[in-house]
Scaffold this motif. Structure first.
Motif, PDB file in Angstrom:
ATOM      1  N   GLU A 182      40.640  44.490  45.233  1.00 11.23           N
ATOM      2  CA  GLU A 182      41.893  43.849  44.831  1.00 11.23           C
ATOM      3  C   GLU A 182      42.830  44.849  44.168  1.00 11.23           C
ATOM      4  O   GLU A 182      44.045  44.808  44.382  1.00 11.23           O
ATOM      5  CB  GLU A 182      41.621  42.662  43.898  1.00 11.23           C
ATOM      6  N   LYS A 205      45.113  39.466  45.944  1.00 10.43           N
ATOM      7  CA  LYS A 205      43.974  38.647  45.531  1.00 10.43           C
ATOM      8  C   LYS A 205      43.219  38.199  46.777  1.00 10.43           C
ATOM      9  O   LYS A 205      43.819  37.853  47.786  1.00 10.43           O
ATOM     10  CB  LYS A 205      44.436  37.415  44.746  1.00 10.43           C
ATOM     11  N   PHE A 231      39.478  32.139  43.127  1.00 13.05           N
ATOM     12  CA  PHE A 231      40.060  33.418  42.751  1.00 13.05           C
ATOM     13  C   PHE A 231      39.301  33.976  41.546  1.00 13.05           C
ATOM     14  O   PHE A 231      39.021  33.235  40.597  1.00 13.05           O
ATOM     15  CB  PHE A 231      41.542  33.266  42.375  1.00 13.05           C
TER      16      PHE A 231
END
Length: 143
Positions: A84, A90, A112
């Protein structure tokens, strides 16, 4: 006959575009493997006349995972964090938790990575690392 031990639970996670095939997370801390935070299931308000009203609301489901400092699964989270950072993007996670003691399988969708320890806290011995994934959905069913 089943027991309520956590030792035979299985947590699987996959990361879209990184680990497309789910990987079993292992090496949990002794007293704290994973925890799903309580969620608010309604928004309520009471009018000046004392009548209570309420409604369903969507909520984020936060799963905290705690791994021993020497868990090989720390590499999974380190790779996720690094990917990331490199992509400045993300990545979403999906997974499942099998609780054999209760005979239930929980499906985790659209998560997430929200926070985590970048290294284990160093005390007398290295301490466990914690990671929090926020999911859109978590649904359980008997297996």
């Amino acid at each position: 006959m089943s027991t309520i031990t956590s030792a035979n639970s299985v947590l699987m996670l996959g990361i879209n575009r990184l680990f497309n095939i789910p990987i079993q997370i292992q090496g949990f801390a002794a007293d704290d493997a994973f925890t799903l935070e309580d969620v608010d299931m309604a928004e309520t308000m009471i009018g000046v006349d004392g009548k209570l009203s309420g409604g369903w609301i969507p909520v984020v489901k936060s799963l905290e995972i705690t791994l021993q400092a020497d868990s090989a699964s720390n590499d999974f989270f380190d790779a996720w964090i690094a990917a990331e950072s490199t992509a400045r993007e993300k990545y979403t996670a999906n997974g499942s938790i099998l609780l054999q003691g209760t005979g239930k399988l929980y499906v985790l969708t659209n998560g997430f990575l929200k926070k985590g320890n970048l290294m284990p806290p160093a005390k007398k011995v290295l301490q466990p690392r914690k990671f929090t994934i926020e999911f859109e959905g978590i649904a359980g069913a008997p297996v």
